[in-house]
Scaffold this active site. Sequence first.
Site, PDB file in Angstrom:
ATOM      1  N   ASP A   1      -9.975  -3.725  -5.204  1.00  0.00           N
ATOM      2  CA  ASP A   1      -9.081  -2.780  -4.538  1.00  0.00           C
ATOM      3  C   ASP A   1      -9.084  -1.471  -5.306  1.00  0.00           C
ATOM      4  O   ASP A   1      -8.870  -1.457  -6.526  1.00  0.00           O
ATOM      5  CB  ASP A   1      -7.664  -3.370  -4.480  1.00  0.00           C
ATOM      6  CG  ASP A   1      -6.661  -2.468  -3.779  1.00  0.00           C
ATOM      7  OD1 ASP A   1      -7.062  -1.430  -3.207  1.00  0.00           O
ATOM      8  OD2 ASP A   1      -5.463  -2.809  -3.796  1.00  0.00           O
TER       9      ASP A   1
ATOM     10  N   HIS B   1      -8.009  -4.946  -0.840  1.00  0.00           N
ATOM     11  CA  HIS B   1      -6.950  -4.210  -0.169  1.00  0.00           C
ATOM     12  C   HIS B   1      -6.821  -4.664   1.287  1.00  0.00           C
ATOM     13  O   HIS B   1      -7.812  -4.766   2.006  1.00  0.00           O
ATOM     14  CB  HIS B   1      -7.219  -2.711  -0.217  1.00  0.00           C
ATOM     15  CG  HIS B   1      -6.003  -1.899   0.053  1.00  0.00           C
ATOM     16  ND1 HIS B   1      -5.074  -1.607  -0.932  1.00  0.00           N
ATOM     17  CD2 HIS B   1      -5.520  -1.334   1.191  1.00  0.00           C
ATOM     18  CE1 HIS B   1      -4.087  -0.900  -0.406  1.00  0.00           C
ATOM     19  NE2 HIS B   1      -4.337  -0.722   0.882  1.00  0.00           N
TER      20      HIS B   1
ATOM     21  N   SER C   1       0.835  -1.205   0.000  1.00  0.00           N
ATOM     22  CA  SER C   1       0.000   0.000   0.000  1.00  0.00           C
ATOM     23  C   SER C   1       0.871   1.258   0.000  1.00  0.00           C
ATOM     24  O   SER C   1       1.655   1.454  -0.924  1.00  0.00           O
ATOM     25  CB  SER C   1      -0.957  -0.045   1.195  1.00  0.00           C
ATOM     26  OG  SER C   1      -1.973   0.906   1.080  1.00  0.00           O
TER      27      SER C   1
END
Length: 364
Positions: free
Chosen positions: A315, A345, A164
């Site tokens: 995501d 995610h 991320s």
Amino acid sequence: DIEEPWKLILKITTQNVFTNLASIAEFLGINHFMSTIQFFLRFLEVPATSDENITVIDTAFSSVPVRIYMHKRKPQTLRRGLFYIHGGGWCLGSAALSLYDLLARKTADRLDAVVVSTDYGLAPKYHFPRQFEDVYNALRWFLQEDVLERYGVDPRRVGVAGDSAGGNLAAAVTQQDPDVKTKLKVQALIYPALQILDINLPSYQEGSYFPILTTSLLARFWSEYFTTDRTLEKAMLLNQHVPLESIHLFQFVNWSSLLPERYKKGHVYKSPTPGSSELSRRYPGFLDVKACPLLANDNTLSHLPLTYIITCQYDVLRDDGLMYVTRLQNVGVHVTHHHIEDGFHGAFTLNGFKIAHKMQNQYL
């Protein structure tokens, strides 16, 4: 397996409770939204505790706190080295979170690697470029010949990885090519955030319905990376934050040409509306390649090392990763890309879930 969906629902519900409490605290003027969530996350941190297999120590590289994981068995040769950068939207998390501690232990054990899990300054206390500079300086420290020798790391087998926002920072520091003799062998980017110029990508349009990270929450994270001024966040959500004089940068993030057809799903590309120049003057970071690695030119990208990228179907950051895969492949970089059709995610670090086990095994 009926148990796993219920465990996931419980985890998402718990996250929503924390998020709601943080929103209420901010609305009442008690505490900043991100600071409240970070307060709760501290209860999920664990000390640097060695076990029967792995030695764990807390130290600092160039004044940046890092946690180091090394196997206790005597090595037959110099070990691999992996520099890992945690996620959390540049605002949350730490190397001490139990989910990252478990991942680092597994990596050190399975790969017989020395894992350096780094911290960095977090928003709202610190803004760009502090996060980038902390990671860059800690990585440069690790790549020094005497430091690698001290930890028994093979200078020919060092990589950087992150998930991320950590994937964003990993991509950014790899592009900068730290000024040291040792060069990175590989970068591994797990659902990385790579640009904030265009918030109208197909995955962003669909992201309101995705678990863990929605489009609106992502815009909050991105804006907090640069400022606590919510004006930038509002402009981002309207896709009207890039000034006219910077619209040439859209060529690097034009999803109509960079996304494979199967991910466009009938979405029609719409050129973003230029915004006021004032935001970019006050907060120039969102136009900086060190914050948005997708803005790098082809010459920079062509010199990057072996690359591994994970993207997830559900995501909001899916299309960032897909566009980076396309751009790297177009300039001849060797890319291994794993797209997780049932992924979302945060799934990579959901230790104890089958999907995390699958994703981590592919990654390792």
